[in-house]
Write an enzyme that holds these catalytic residues in place. Sequence first.
Site, short mmCIF file in Angstrom:
data_model
loop_
_atom_site.label_atom_id
_atom_site.label_comp_id
_atom_site.label_asym_id
_atom_site.label_seq_id
_atom_site.Cartn_x
_atom_site.Cartn_y
_atom_site.Cartn_z
N LYS A 134 -2.17 -2.99 -7.57
CA LYS A 134 -2.57 -1.86 -6.74
C LYS A 134 -1.94 -0.55 -7.21
O LYS A 134 -2.18 0.50 -6.65
CB LYS A 134 -2.20 -2.11 -5.27
CG LYS A 134 -3.00 -3.24 -4.62
CD LYS A 134 -2.76 -3.26 -3.13
CE LYS A 134 -3.08 -4.60 -2.48
NZ LYS A 134 -4.50 -4.94 -2.50
N GLN A 138 0.83 -1.21 0.00
CA GLN A 138 0.00 0.00 0.00
C GLN A 138 0.86 1.26 0.00
O GLN A 138 0.35 2.36 0.15
CB GLN A 138 -0.93 0.01 1.24
CG GLN A 138 -1.85 -1.18 1.36
CD GLN A 138 -3.06 -1.10 0.42
OE1 GLN A 138 -3.29 -0.10 -0.24
NE2 GLN A 138 -3.81 -2.18 0.36
N CYS A 187 -8.71 -8.76 5.27
CA CYS A 187 -7.55 -9.65 5.48
C CYS A 187 -6.68 -9.14 6.61
O CYS A 187 -5.44 -9.24 6.55
CB CYS A 187 -6.73 -9.82 4.20
SG CYS A 187 -7.63 -10.60 2.87
#
Lengths: 427, 155
Positions: free
Chosen positions: A245, A222, A385
């Site tokens: 991502k 991220q 998750c």
Amino acid sequence: MEAASKLDVESIRADFPILQRKIGDKPLAYLDSAATSQKPVQVTDAMRRFTDHSNANISRSVHTLASEATEAYEGARAKVANFIGAISHDEVVFTKNSTESINLVAYAFQNASVQNGTVERGADPRFRLGPGDEVVVTEMEHHANLVPWQQLCLRTGATLRWIGITDTGRLDLAHLDEVVNERTKVVSFVHVANLLGTVNPTSQIVARAKEVGALVGLDSSQAVPHIPVDVTELGVDFIVFTGHKMLGPTGIGVLWAKAELLDAMPPFLTGGSMIETVTMERTTFAKAPAKFEAGTPPVAEAVGLAAAVDYLSSLGMDNVRAHEKELAAYMLERLETVDGLTVIGPRVPIGRASTVSFELDGVHPHDVGQVLDSEGIAVRVGHHCAKPTCVRFGVTATTRASAYVYTTTEEIDRLVSALEQVRKVFA
Amino acid sequence: MDLDELYQEVILDHYKRPRGVGLREPYEGESHQVNPTCGDEITLRVHVEGDTVADVSYENAGCSISKASASVLYELVKGASVEDALKRLGEFTELMNSKGREEGDEETLEDAVAFSGVSKYPMRVKCALLGWMAFKDALVRAEAAIPTSGGGSEQ
């Protein structure tokens, strides 16, 4: 405003055909980029061009297509390496995703710790784990950076330890020196937390890990898509991230590790392409990165990832960060106006990504997500998750809105007014 | 998306005022079910007297669909014969797997026909079935625990 967005969001949006989609009769507001980002035409075009024009297996044949494919694949490796400040292209290993990248490292430990006399040639003592050794993660990990280490400890007899979370959603470093100690062999922690949105300060943990002689790595899944990441500056031994991502395709992920470390690590998957020479009895392995890329790799996906890196580079990662910082501040401010809404994670836009999880009093996230979907708004609902993080904050699930380069404040306004609608349905 | 179709009045009513909630004694079979994708959970107990489902008691955490479904289940199977309860379980499961093509028989499924709209939302079907899966499992456990008149099946 000092960190004014330098992104031209309208022209960025024009590169993403999916953002024109309607859900029912409502325009799509895609606020789920932390789960997967959308892809610009530059990425899909590059992949199609490669497939239509140059498709071949790599590093095998001498024909023109094979040579073009190999060049495209290795060119992608070089682009990714430059993007994260790696000193050598060969420090970039392509995998399937972040999960596989972490497993690759965890299995290097396991394979170096096998006790039946078949220890890999040259297995480095830094990777040998057994009872008395410790592995450190944090309580805010995605399962991808928890389960592989937890299982590794169960198999080797090592002990898993973790750094806790404060009530405000930050890493609790008060006991760092106790948790990371002389018994610690590896520290692997999340760079930007996928549920809480926390951007973790790395220097203190990295310094402590080095002090005790432990290897230290980051789950940057991220982080790399959203903030400038320079592996040399971070001073870590390895990082992992994933293509999908960061505007790229699914099916390709990255492990970056110091060359010296990759050389010392036993391979994870074995088979074709990762060998130096093979007899019926024994195999010697190729040098990294080939040693860790058994089988035909995702070539078109690497091409797509390279195009994504080009796209992000042309925007400028400083600009991406500034844009998202603004969105994070806006999202936090606007969400806090919704009655009964509690943000799970830092409530100030400092050290924080534009990924915001929240609870809406008395309404289950599934129901929140369903009503939002009827308004064309895509968010993630569930435990993300990160079940231990949920337990830490006493929730079974949250609703999570996450922004990216193409996100507008208008979409956040739509989210906020749709949340009022949710409250009406379930009042 | 027609939200009203999914969140029918009946469903919202069962969600807001769940019937039969709470874990009670006595019981012969208990089941704990989790939906791993969202973390929804239910613990459900079955008390069988003779051939009758004398009580179903439960505690759950989850969305409106899964909570309302457990409440409707309670109303439908409490006091029913084991045979009828299993029949309704079969009917409800079929309805949920119908992808919106079936409406359900109001004679036997009563309030549960309100869930026909849910069957159009594949992501929510599991929510609606969670309590029913727990009931099925708990009933099997209860039957295994009770000596049957047929005899000889005790282990």
